[in-house]
Enzyme design. Structure first.
Site, PDB file in Angstrom:
ATOM      1  N   ASP A 177      -9.588   6.510   8.682  1.00 42.00           N
ATOM      2  CA  ASP A 177      -9.282   5.946   7.365  1.00 42.00           C
ATOM      3  C   ASP A 177     -10.134   4.693   7.186  1.00 42.00           C
ATOM      4  OD1 ASP A 177      -8.219   4.929   5.042  1.00 42.00           O
ATOM      5  OD2 ASP A 177      -6.191   4.640   5.812  1.00 42.00           O
ATOM      6  N   ASP A 215     -12.018  -5.686   4.648  1.00 43.51           N
ATOM      7  CA  ASP A 215     -11.060  -6.768   4.869  1.00 43.51           C
ATOM      8  C   ASP A 215     -10.994  -7.142   6.345  1.00 43.51           C
ATOM      9  OD1 ASP A 215     -10.464  -6.659   2.165  1.00 43.51           O
ATOM     10  OD2 ASP A 215      -8.787  -5.280   2.457  1.00 43.51           O
ATOM     11  N   SER A 219     -10.932  -0.881  13.058  1.00 45.38           N
ATOM     12  CA  SER A 219      -9.905  -0.720  12.020  1.00 45.38           C
ATOM     13  C   SER A 219      -9.920   0.673  11.405  1.00 45.38           C
ATOM     14  CB  SER A 219     -10.084  -1.775  10.920  1.00 45.38           C
ATOM     15  OG  SER A 219     -11.173  -1.457  10.058  1.00 45.38           O
ATOM     16  N   LYS A 223      -7.756   3.906  12.767  1.00 49.39           N
ATOM     17  CA  LYS A 223      -6.310   4.008  12.563  1.00 49.39           C
ATOM     18  C   LYS A 223      -6.029   4.165  11.070  1.00 49.39           C
ATOM     19  CE  LYS A 223      -5.636   0.606  16.275  1.00 49.39           C
ATOM     20  NZ  LYS A 223      -5.089  -0.736  16.583  1.00 49.39           N
ATOM     21  N   ASN A 241      -4.583  -8.420   3.824  1.00 48.82           N
ATOM     22  CA  ASN A 241      -5.286  -7.741   4.919  1.00 48.82           C
ATOM     23  C   ASN A 241      -6.179  -8.706   5.687  1.00 48.82           C
ATOM     24  OD1 ASN A 241      -4.157  -5.325   4.050  1.00 48.82           O
ATOM     25  ND2 ASN A 241      -5.980  -4.702   2.910  1.00 48.82           N
ATOM     26  N   GLY A 296     -23.606  -1.272   9.473  1.00 56.89           N
ATOM     27  CA  GLY A 296     -23.525  -2.656   9.918  1.00 56.89           C
ATOM     28  C   GLY A 296     -23.549  -3.635   8.769  1.00 56.89           C
ATOM     29  N   ASP A 347       0.836  -1.201   0.000  1.00 58.98           N
ATOM     30  CA  ASP A 347       0.000   0.000   0.000  1.00 58.98           C
ATOM     31  C   ASP A 347       0.870   1.249   0.000  1.00 58.98           C
ATOM     32  OD1 ASP A 347      -2.371  -1.377   0.004  1.00 58.98           O
ATOM     33  OD2 ASP A 347      -2.704  -1.199   2.157  1.00 58.98           O
TER      34      ASP A 347
END
Length: 307
Positions: free
Chosen positions: A246, A252, A282, A285, A43, A225, A13
């Site tokens: 982000d 993933d 996730s 961060k 990921n 959801g 990435d």
């Protein structure tokens, strides 16, 4: 500890923040720049491993520094790399990612070596398939590898999760062998032709996927959801309100975690609920694989939510 086999992509990435998404021909001054491990397969493997699964990764990398980093990163996550092979001429894949001030993203993926994953590569991993509790595959590699994965897992009576991203058209026979399918709203529309705008239309799309012979349909809805249809009933398992930094890689995070939880014996709804929490954490961060939460983070988060 459950055994999860992930067949799919690894790319590096290359990400930068941008004040806004550039228009055609426009250059935007952004920053900071970050480089790290990624790819949907990679990921999801990291997400599954951080939730406690014993993960075997099946992918291809280039004969270059990025490929060496890939293997080192997998080993650091305690992911088995015996089926991470090296392509002699293709470079390791790369993803060019722009993330704007609203935490939305645009991504261009150059698959490189992982796009050359073949049927033979999958067959070489058949012992890992035999030992697996569940197999997870996406569409970010060659159709040959994807269809071979589904066929081999089905022949061994292994549950299969298909994350149909990025969208490629799969044949009906392959779809009918899948145990769980996990499209987002856009991918569900590509698969069914149903424009998802509300709960009625998401249920219609889920029914259409169920009619393709897929027993469990999970349509991810971002922060709202996940809509779940098990062949009898449909319901939305709500997401969690967090401050997003982000959103890249949230799907993933969900898929890798769901594979672990459903293999561990959680009910469908409970596995989705916990996977929603993993996805939510996730996005707090930066990055993709590095942003995947650890198991204790998820447990602590869910305890706080219930308190």
């Amino acid at each position: 500890m459950v055994n999860v086999v992930v067949v799919g992509s690894y790319v590096v990435d290359l990400m930068s923040r941008t004040p806004h998404m550039p228009k055609p021909g426009e250059t935007v001054l952004g920053g900071p720049f970050r480089m790290g491990p990624g790819g949907k397969g990679g990921n999801q493997a990291v997400s599954a491993a951080r939730q406690g699964a014993n993960v075997t990764m099946v992918t291809k990398v280039g004969k270059d520094l990025f490929g060496e980093d890939a293997i080192r990163n997998f080993e650091n996550e305690r992911i088995i790399t015996s089926h991470v092979t090296t392509h002699e001429t293709e470079a390791t894949g790369a993803a060019l990612i722009a993330v704007d001030t609203e935490s939305e993203n645009m991504i261009v993926v150059a698959l490189g070596a992982c796009g050359k994953l073949s049927r033979d590569d999958v067959i070489q991993a058949q012992q890992s398939f035999a030992d697996a509790d569940i197999v997870l595959v996406q569409l970010e590699t060659s159709l040959e590898a994807i269809e071979s994965t589904i066929t081999l897992a089905n022949d061994m009576s292994k549950p299969i999760i298909l994350n149909p991203a990025p969208y490629q058209e799969l044949d009906q026979e392959s779809l009918s062998k899948v145990s769980y399918i996990t499209p987002n709203e856009t991918e569900a529309e590509f698969l069914t032709g149903v424009n998802i705008v509300d709960e009625k239309s998401v249920h219609e799309a889920a029914l259409a996927l169920s009619d393709k012979g897929i027993p469990n349909v999970l349509i991810t809805l971002g922060k709202k959801g996940c809509y779940v249809y098990d062949g009898k009933d449909g319901r939305t398992i709500p997401g969690f309100a967090v401050e997003a930094i982000d959103t890249t890689g949230a799907g993933d995070a969900f898929n890798g975690a769901f594979a672990t939880f459903i293999a561990e014996g959680y009910s469908l709804d409970d596995a989705v609920y916990r996977a929603n929490a993993v996805a939510a954490l996730s996005v707090t961060k930066l990055g993709t694989a590095p942003a995947m939460p650890q198991k204790d983070e998820v447990d602590n988060f869910l305890q706080r939510v219930k308190a």
